[in-house]
Design a protein around this motif. Structure first.
Motif, PDB file in Angstrom:
ATOM      1  N   GLY A  98       0.823  -1.207   0.000  1.00  0.00           N
ATOM      2  CA  GLY A  98       0.000   0.000   0.000  1.00  0.00           C
ATOM      3  C   GLY A  98       0.851   1.247   0.000  1.00  0.00           C
ATOM      4  O   GLY A  98       0.561   2.222  -0.702  1.00  0.00           O
ATOM      5  N   ALA A  99       1.924   1.227   0.779  1.00  0.00           N
ATOM      6  CA  ALA A  99       2.813   2.381   0.848  1.00  0.00           C
ATOM      7  C   ALA A  99       3.651   2.526  -0.417  1.00  0.00           C
ATOM      8  O   ALA A  99       3.801   3.629  -0.959  1.00  0.00           O
ATOM      9  CB  ALA A  99       3.712   2.267   2.076  1.00  0.00           C
ATOM     10  N   THR A 100       4.223   1.423  -0.897  1.00  0.00           N
ATOM     11  CA  THR A 100       5.083   1.537  -2.078  1.00  0.00           C
ATOM     12  C   THR A 100       4.280   1.876  -3.327  1.00  0.00           C
ATOM     13  O   THR A 100       4.832   2.440  -4.279  1.00  0.00           O
ATOM     14  CB  THR A 100       5.891   0.248  -2.309  1.00  0.00           C
ATOM     15  OG1 THR A 100       5.008  -0.878  -2.337  1.00  0.00           O
ATOM     16  CG2 THR A 100       6.914   0.052  -1.200  1.00  0.00           C
ATOM     17  N   ALA A 106       3.573   9.989  -6.003  1.00  0.00           N
ATOM     18  CA  ALA A 106       4.372  11.011  -5.324  1.00  0.00           C
ATOM     19  C   ALA A 106       5.357  11.655  -6.290  1.00  0.00           C
ATOM     20  O   ALA A 106       5.538  12.880  -6.285  1.00  0.00           O
ATOM     21  CB  ALA A 106       5.114  10.392  -4.143  1.00  0.00           C
ATOM     22  N   ALA A 107       6.000  10.841  -7.115  1.00  0.00           N
ATOM     23  CA  ALA A 107       6.931  11.390  -8.103  1.00  0.00           C
ATOM     24  C   ALA A 107       6.213  12.326  -9.052  1.00  0.00           C
ATOM     25  O   ALA A 107       6.715  13.410  -9.391  1.00  0.00           O
ATOM     26  CB  ALA A 107       7.609  10.257  -8.870  1.00  0.00           C
ATOM     27  N   LEU A 108       5.031  11.944  -9.491  1.00  0.00           N
ATOM     28  CA  LEU A 108       4.250  12.796 -10.385  1.00  0.00           C
ATOM     29  C   LEU A 108       3.945  14.133  -9.738  1.00  0.00           C
ATOM     30  O   LEU A 108       4.109  15.194 -10.346  1.00  0.00           O
ATOM     31  CB  LEU A 108       2.963  12.078 -10.780  1.00  0.00           C
ATOM     32  CG  LEU A 108       2.003  12.798 -11.723  1.00  0.00           C
ATOM     33  CD1 LEU A 108       1.271  11.785 -12.606  1.00  0.00           C
ATOM     34  CD2 LEU A 108       0.970  13.629 -10.961  1.00  0.00           C
ATOM     35  N   ALA A 109       3.506  14.107  -8.485  1.00  0.00           N
ATOM     36  CA  ALA A 109       3.161  15.346  -7.778  1.00  0.00           C
ATOM     37  C   ALA A 109       4.379  16.245  -7.635  1.00  0.00           C
ATOM     38  O   ALA A 109       4.312  17.460  -7.874  1.00  0.00           O
ATOM     39  CB  ALA A 109       2.569  15.023  -6.407  1.00  0.00           C
ATOM     40  N   THR A 110       5.510  15.664  -7.267  1.00  0.00           N
ATOM     41  CA  THR A 110       6.708  16.460  -7.034  1.00  0.00           C
ATOM     42  C   THR A 110       7.276  17.009  -8.338  1.00  0.00           C
ATOM     43  O   THR A 110       7.680  18.183  -8.403  1.00  0.00           O
ATOM     44  CB  THR A 110       7.751  15.622  -6.285  1.00  0.00           C
ATOM     45  OG1 THR A 110       7.240  15.319  -4.976  1.00  0.00           O
ATOM     46  CG2 THR A 110       9.067  16.346  -6.147  1.00  0.00           C
ATOM     47  N   ASP A 148      10.731   4.436   3.149  1.00  0.00           N
ATOM     48  CA  ASP A 148      11.895   5.223   2.756  1.00  0.00           C
ATOM     49  C   ASP A 148      12.012   5.358   1.243  1.00  0.00           C
ATOM     50  O   ASP A 148      12.755   6.220   0.756  1.00  0.00           O
ATOM     51  CB  ASP A 148      13.164   4.611   3.344  1.00  0.00           C
ATOM     52  CG  ASP A 148      13.249   4.825   4.852  1.00  0.00           C
ATOM     53  OD1 ASP A 148      13.700   5.895   5.267  1.00  0.00           O
ATOM     54  OD2 ASP A 148      12.819   3.933   5.599  1.00  0.00           O
ATOM     55  N   THR A 149      11.298   4.530   0.485  1.00  0.00           N
ATOM     56  CA  THR A 149      11.274   4.712  -0.969  1.00  0.00           C
ATOM     57  C   THR A 149      10.620   6.033  -1.345  1.00  0.00           C
ATOM     58  O   THR A 149      10.801   6.524  -2.472  1.00  0.00           O
ATOM     59  CB  THR A 149      10.521   3.565  -1.660  1.00  0.00           C
ATOM     60  OG1 THR A 149       9.169   3.525  -1.182  1.00  0.00           O
ATOM     61  CG2 THR A 149      11.192   2.229  -1.388  1.00  0.00           C
ATOM     62  N   LEU A 150       9.861   6.613  -0.412  1.00  0.00           N
ATOM     63  CA  LEU A 150       9.187   7.878  -0.691  1.00  0.00           C
ATOM     64  C   LEU A 150      10.085   9.093  -0.454  1.00  0.00           C
ATOM     65  O   LEU A 150       9.725  10.208  -0.847  1.00  0.00           O
ATOM     66  CB  LEU A 150       7.923   7.999   0.165  1.00  0.00           C
ATOM     67  CG  LEU A 150       6.777   7.079  -0.269  1.00  0.00           C
ATOM     68  CD1 LEU A 150       5.783   6.886   0.870  1.00  0.00           C
ATOM     69  CD2 LEU A 150       6.068   7.645  -1.494  1.00  0.00           C
ATOM     70  N   ALA A 189       5.255   9.517   7.503  1.00  0.00           N
ATOM     71  CA  ALA A 189       5.153   8.083   7.752  1.00  0.00           C
ATOM     72  C   ALA A 189       4.718   7.874   9.197  1.00  0.00           C
ATOM     73  O   ALA A 189       5.300   8.444  10.124  1.00  0.00           O
ATOM     74  CB  ALA A 189       6.490   7.406   7.485  1.00  0.00           C
ATOM     75  N   LEU A 190       3.701   7.038   9.388  1.00  0.00           N
ATOM     76  CA  LEU A 190       3.057   6.908  10.693  1.00  0.00           C
ATOM     77  C   LEU A 190       3.114   5.465  11.182  1.00  0.00           C
ATOM     78  O   LEU A 190       2.307   4.618  10.758  1.00  0.00           O
ATOM     79  CB  LEU A 190       1.597   7.360  10.595  1.00  0.00           C
ATOM     80  CG  LEU A 190       1.380   8.804  10.099  1.00  0.00           C
ATOM     81  CD1 LEU A 190      -0.102   9.049   9.831  1.00  0.00           C
ATOM     82  CD2 LEU A 190       1.933   9.811  11.089  1.00  0.00           C
TER      83      LEU A 190
END
Length: 630
Positions: A98-100, A106-110, A148-150, A189-190
């Motif tokens: 779910g996280a990965t 995220a890359a698209l947004a950044t 951490d991949t994020l 990250a939570l």
């Protein structure tokens, strides 16, 4: 004696939801919520924390149920872009896959400088249960998880390992989300145990906060140098990028262009900065640009970039701006982009900077020559005639070409329609041919050009602008990547329109493959032949039936006439509706004018197949024209 601070005891997740509901942005006196809603898919990493908190405070935080973690981010990005980056959504996932799955979104947004808040669950901070389900064990480090991949694709990242650490982390997250230079994906990250842990929170943490989105003006020295450069130029050209839209600088750009007579070309992100029929608009620029804009770019002595990153598609891999002594003036809120191509930087908000430039040039009465205006006006008229020819269908009872599909929608759309696209052969056709009628009609995600973006982004745009007709333009390759949020649109009654174009493969990459000696290998959706290549009959895939199976209404169109009727019916619909049309197959041309400028995709330096040898010869000729702007 110190006054005692009043507190409220909540879990970390409950505190975070309450905090997010109290955050606002303000620009130009307009105030709105920063986090408009939360998207989520629940698993063991977030169900007892954020899941419970969203139930507890459901009145404060609207919730949308997603089907794919990546697509939830795309929906948030669509919402944020339509909201001028002043409001966005949060996205929560479990740990592990779910996280990965968030990484691509995220890359698209950044890459596109669009704010989105990511809240992935994480492994136990206390490590009492180690390893937990879906945990990646790293022998060399105990504090690493898949989250951490994020880090490399986030503009801000923090792991909240203690309750009290949420306070500075949340405040830093809001700072970055509302920073027009730094914004992008923000990740908190939570750890799943910390999410559910209670803490006595100072009530000030939940007070309403307003984050002012600034509009910095230009430095006087940079402004004076910019004015001198413009006054000295004989053939200036404006390149409008996405920063024009982010700043809401369209009117300021129009005033600047009208005052000076300088023509305006646009990147994919900047298209629509001027209406297509504005006298100074000359269309898209670069590899997928118009002949008018690209010829002006080749002969320009001053290129005025406004809110652009100068990607390789815009510069034609540094072969487009070819005039001897050409200089660049870069109006950009980000100093990093302002200094590109050894340009004169004018670091300022686009609207503020354009206003200052216009005022300064008006005092000098500066304007380009009438001959220059006549030249680009006549060239623009000739290009519009080519667009008409591409759109025209002399025989309405035959299968349409892809440009004729766009022409049918173009004839129907008005300034209230929004078209969304990201990848495939459609972006090139749209950049050349589409006639943008309003500042936010043309919504192309081409910074990351992510297949699968269109449908979830359309949902986000529709949530931000429910009164608009929102069209997701999707090829079959993109559709098969990520159709799942159709279910969300149906579930919530979000009346997006999907225009699904079936051309049996990756048409864009097929054409590119052919041009670089790849012979369209592995790009068509066909049966395998005896030689192991995919050159058999087209696959009997019925994408329209697939759309219908997900609950969406489908209108099939086999001819130009039927397409026009289906599009009109879909536009009137108040429920999610798809128009399905089959066009040319992937091994035929799509029909628009060819590329007006080069794009560097390296070709094999040694090869025996004639197609690759010929492609390499052409490649070397193009490479020889590339220059460094110093």
């Amino acid at each position: 004696m110190t006054a005692q601070t009043s507190t409220t005891r909540l879990t970390v997740a409950q505190a975070l939801v309450r905090f997010l509901a109290a955050q606002y942005t303000e620009r130009d006196g307009v105030r709105q919520r920063l986090i408009g809603a939360t998207w989520g898919i629940f698993g063991h990493g977030n169900v007892a924390g954020l899941g419970q908190a969203l139930v507890e405070y459901g009145d404060d935080m609207p919730f949308h149920q997603g089907r794919n973690e990546q697509s939830m981010v795309h929906a948030a990005v669509g919402y944020a872009r339509q909201s001028n980056r002043l409001s966005t959504h949060a996205v929560t996932t479990s740990i592990g896959p779910g996280a990965t799955n968030l990484v691509t979104g995220a890359a698209l947004a950044t890459v596109n400088h669009i704010p989105v808040l990511l809240l992935p669950g994480d492994i136990f901070a206390t490590r009492v249960a180690d390893p937990v389900l879906q945990q990646l064990e790293v022998p060399y480090a105990g504090d690493v998880s898949v989250n951490d991949t994020l880090r490399p694709v986030s503009r801000y990242f923090d792991r909240v390992t203690r309750p009290e650490a949420l306070i500075p982390a949340a405040l830093q997250a809001m700072r970055v989300l509302t920073d027009p230079v730094e914004t992008g994906a923000v990740t908190l990250a939570l750890p799943q145990d910390v999410q559910a842990e209670a803490y006595d929170w100072p009530d000030e943490f939940f007070a309403e906060r307003t984050w002012v989105v600034r509009r910095p003006g230009a430095d006087p020295t940079e402004l004076a140098e910019a004015v001198r450069a413009i006054r000295a130029a004989r053939r200036p050209l404006i390149v409008a990028g996405g920063g024009v839209h982010h700043s809401r600088a369209e009117e300021a750009l129009a005033e600047f262009a009208e005052t000076t007579g300088i023509p305006v070309a646009s990147t994919q992100a900047g298209k629509g900065s001027l209406r297509y029929d504005h006298p100074q608009d000359v269309g898209g620029v670069g590899h997928t640009g118009t002949a008018t804009a690209d010829e002006l770019a080749r002969t320009a002595d001053l290129v005025i970039g406004v809110g652009t990153r100068y990607t390789d598609f815009t510069t034609a891999s540094n072969t487009l701006f070819a005039a001897e002594g050409v200089r660049f003036l870069n109006l950009n809120i980000a100093p990093y982009d302002g200094h590109k191509l050894a340009g004169l930087p004018l670091v300022a908000d686009a609207r503020s900077g354009l206003g200052e430039l216009t005022a300064a040039l008006q005092t000098h009465g500066h304007r380009v020559t009438d001959a220059y205006v006549t030249e680009y006006s006549e060239d623009k008229e000739r290009w519009e005639q080519r667009v008409d020819a591409c759109y025209e269908a002399e025989e309405p009872d035959v299968r349409p070409t892809q440009p004729q599909v766009l022409g049918a929608l173009d004839a129907l759309a008005d300034e209230s329609d929004v078209i969304i696209n990201a990848a495939g052969s459609l972006p090139g056709d749209l950049h050349k041919l589409w006639r943008a009628r309003s500042r936010d009609q043309y919504h192309l995600e081409y910074g990351y050009s992510c297949m699968g973006y269109e449908i979830p982004a359309a949902i986000g745009v529709k949530l931000a602008a429910p009164e608009r007709n929102v069209w997701a333009l999707v090829g079959d390759g993109t559709y098969l990547m990520m159709p799942t949020e159709i279910v969300t649109a149906v579930q919530e009654g979000i009346a997006i329109k999907i225009l699904l174009v079936q051309n049996h493969g990756y048409a864009s990459i097929g054409g590119l493959s052919e041009s670089v000696g790849g012979e369209r290998f592995g790009t068509a959706y066909r049966y395998t032949s005896d030689d192991g290549t995919f050159t058999g009959a087209p696959l009997p895939v019925d994408l329209a039936a697939n759309v219908a199976s997900l609950g969406m209404r489908v209108l099939r169109a086999k001819t130009v006439r039927e397409l026009r009727e289906a599009l009109a019916e879909a536009r009137r619909a108040d429920t999610p509706t798809c128009v399905y049309v089959e066009t040319e197959t992937a091994d035929t041309v799509s029909g628009p004018p060819p590329a007006q400028a080069w794009w560097d995709v390296p070709v094999a330096e040694t090869a025996t197949r004639p197609s690759a040898v010929k492609a390499r010869e052409l490649y070397e000729r193009h490479v020889s024209t590339r220059r460094r702007h110093l």
